[in-house]
Design a protein around this motif. Structure first.
Motif, PDB file in Angstrom:
ATOM      1  N   ARG A  96       0.828  -1.208   0.000  1.00  0.00           N
ATOM      2  CA  ARG A  96       0.000   0.000   0.000  1.00  0.00           C
ATOM      3  C   ARG A  96       0.862   1.258   0.000  1.00  0.00           C
ATOM      4  O   ARG A  96       0.517   2.254  -0.667  1.00  0.00           O
ATOM      5  N   ALA A 132      -9.646 -11.571   0.571  1.00  0.00           N
ATOM      6  CA  ALA A 132     -10.349 -10.328   0.873  1.00  0.00           C
ATOM      7  C   ALA A 132      -9.365  -9.162   0.962  1.00  0.00           C
ATOM      8  O   ALA A 132      -9.627  -8.052   0.468  1.00  0.00           O
ATOM      9  N   LEU A 133      -8.216  -9.403   1.610  1.00  0.00           N
ATOM     10  CA  LEU A 133      -7.166  -8.391   1.675  1.00  0.00           C
ATOM     11  C   LEU A 133      -6.663  -8.046   0.282  1.00  0.00           C
ATOM     12  O   LEU A 133      -6.458  -6.863  -0.059  1.00  0.00           O
ATOM     13  N   ARG A 136      -9.101  -5.746  -1.558  1.00  0.00           N
ATOM     14  CA  ARG A 136      -9.027  -4.356  -1.086  1.00  0.00           C
ATOM     15  C   ARG A 136      -7.796  -3.661  -1.668  1.00  0.00           C
ATOM     16  O   ARG A 136      -7.870  -2.495  -2.109  1.00  0.00           O
ATOM     17  N   ASN A 137      -6.666  -4.347  -1.664  1.00  0.00           N
ATOM     18  CA  ASN A 137      -5.441  -3.723  -2.163  1.00  0.00           C
ATOM     19  C   ASN A 137      -5.458  -3.560  -3.677  1.00  0.00           C
ATOM     20  O   ASN A 137      -4.922  -2.577  -4.215  1.00  0.00           O
ATOM     21  N   VAL A 139      -8.115  -3.001  -5.439  1.00  0.00           N
ATOM     22  CA  VAL A 139      -8.983  -1.849  -5.705  1.00  0.00           C
ATOM     23  C   VAL A 139      -8.179  -0.554  -5.584  1.00  0.00           C
ATOM     24  O   VAL A 139      -8.301   0.354  -6.420  1.00  0.00           O
ATOM     25  N   THR A 184     -14.564  -1.910  -8.627  1.00  0.00           N
ATOM     26  CA  THR A 184     -14.216  -0.506  -8.891  1.00  0.00           C
ATOM     27  C   THR A 184     -15.159   0.172  -9.865  1.00  0.00           C
ATOM     28  O   THR A 184     -15.338   1.394  -9.814  1.00  0.00           O
TER      29      THR A 184
END
Length: 286
Positions: A96, A132-133, A136-137, A139, A184
């Motif tokens: 991130r 799931a992680l 999110r990353n 996206v 997205t």
């Protein structure tokens, strides 16, 4: 159609590695190429000192080559890691932290493609939580790519070399592409079709090309079994690239192969001089 009808970009993280990083863009240009791509060059740091970024940018600009692709931070690559974005804890934090750094560096060089390696399964971590992680990353990465007018690439690797990497087939990687695009609404996430990795997985490559060419944003090649230059193994790469062209793919073909024992510049005898240099404009707007 075949080798002479493609647009090639040289991966400077696997070719010309006999030279320091900052000398590789000029070496690619001297070999007749106008385009290069890179894994994240600083495995020790997702956020390197600005002077390191500036030096690499100048080296690429001074060589007169176009940067066509860049990986986000992916851990120790080459090495034991296969990405960071699905790895809980410090590694996903590093990913991130790198997202905007990589995107801004790409934007400064008009690079239109960013590759996000998924990462290995981790002992003691729930695969569902890793996925799931990862979403999110991804996206975040897709939005950063969209901010600079780029696409986000999702790649399948091969199980023999990457046994803990969960995306070891074209359908698995394209499934993630679809999930990110759905999350997205941007539509800028695409499949990176690496013919070497898919071949090592035993996939039917003509079928993969027919089915997934419309979702493909980038192609990479190496021969099998040794990941050498075309003609050093058994993969019918010229035929496969012709099939891709007929299926509508007109983007870059990344040369991501091991050059063998000699200098990298001696590994291009399979390729006529003409296709090495091409107009770089709008290659990813298909």
């Amino acid at each position: 159609m075949g080798f002479a009808d493609q647009r090639y970009t040289v991966n400077l993280s696997i070719l010309f590695t006999e030279l320091p990083l900052l000398e590789r863009p000029a070496a690619a240009a001297a070999a007749g190429f106008s385009a290069v791509e890179l894994w994240w060059p600083w495995v020790d740091s997702p956020v390197p000192e600005p002077s390191r970024l500036s030096a690499l940018r100048r080296a690429i600009e001074d060589a007169g080559v176009q940067l066509t692709g860049l990986n986000f931070y992916a851990g120790q690559l080459p090495g034991p890691d296969r990405g960071a974005l699905s790895v809980p804890g410090e590694e996903s934090d590093r990913f991130r932290a790198n997202v905007d750094v990589a995107a801004d560096f790409a934007a400064a060089l008009d690079c239109r493609a960013l590759n996000a390696l998924y990462g290995n399964r981790v002992d003691g971590a729930d695969p569902a939580e890793q996925d799931a992680l990862a979403l999110r990353n991804l996206v975040l990465a897709a939005r950063a790519a969209d901010r600079i007018g780029a696409i986000l690439l999702i790649e399948a690797l091969n199980r023999p070399e990457s046994p803990r990497y969960p995306l070891v087939s074209a359908p698995a990687a394209v499934g993630i592409v679809d999930k990110v695009n759905e999350a997205t609404g941007l539509g800028n996430t695409r499949f990176l079709m690496d013919l070497y990795h898919l071949s090592r997985n035993g996939e039917d490559l003509p079928s993969v090309i027919e089915r997934y060419a419309p979702k493909t944003g980038h192609v990479q090649i190496a021969d099998t079994p040794g990941r050498g230059a075309p003609g050093t193994g058994t993969l019918p790469l010229e035929d496969l690239l012709g099939r891709l062209a007929k299926a509508g793919y007109g983007g870059w073909v990344g040369l991501e192969y091991k050059p063998g024992d000699g200098p990298s510049g001696e590994s291009f005898s399979w390729l006529p001089a003409g296709p090495r240099t091409t107009d770089t404009a709008e290659q990813y707007e298909q």
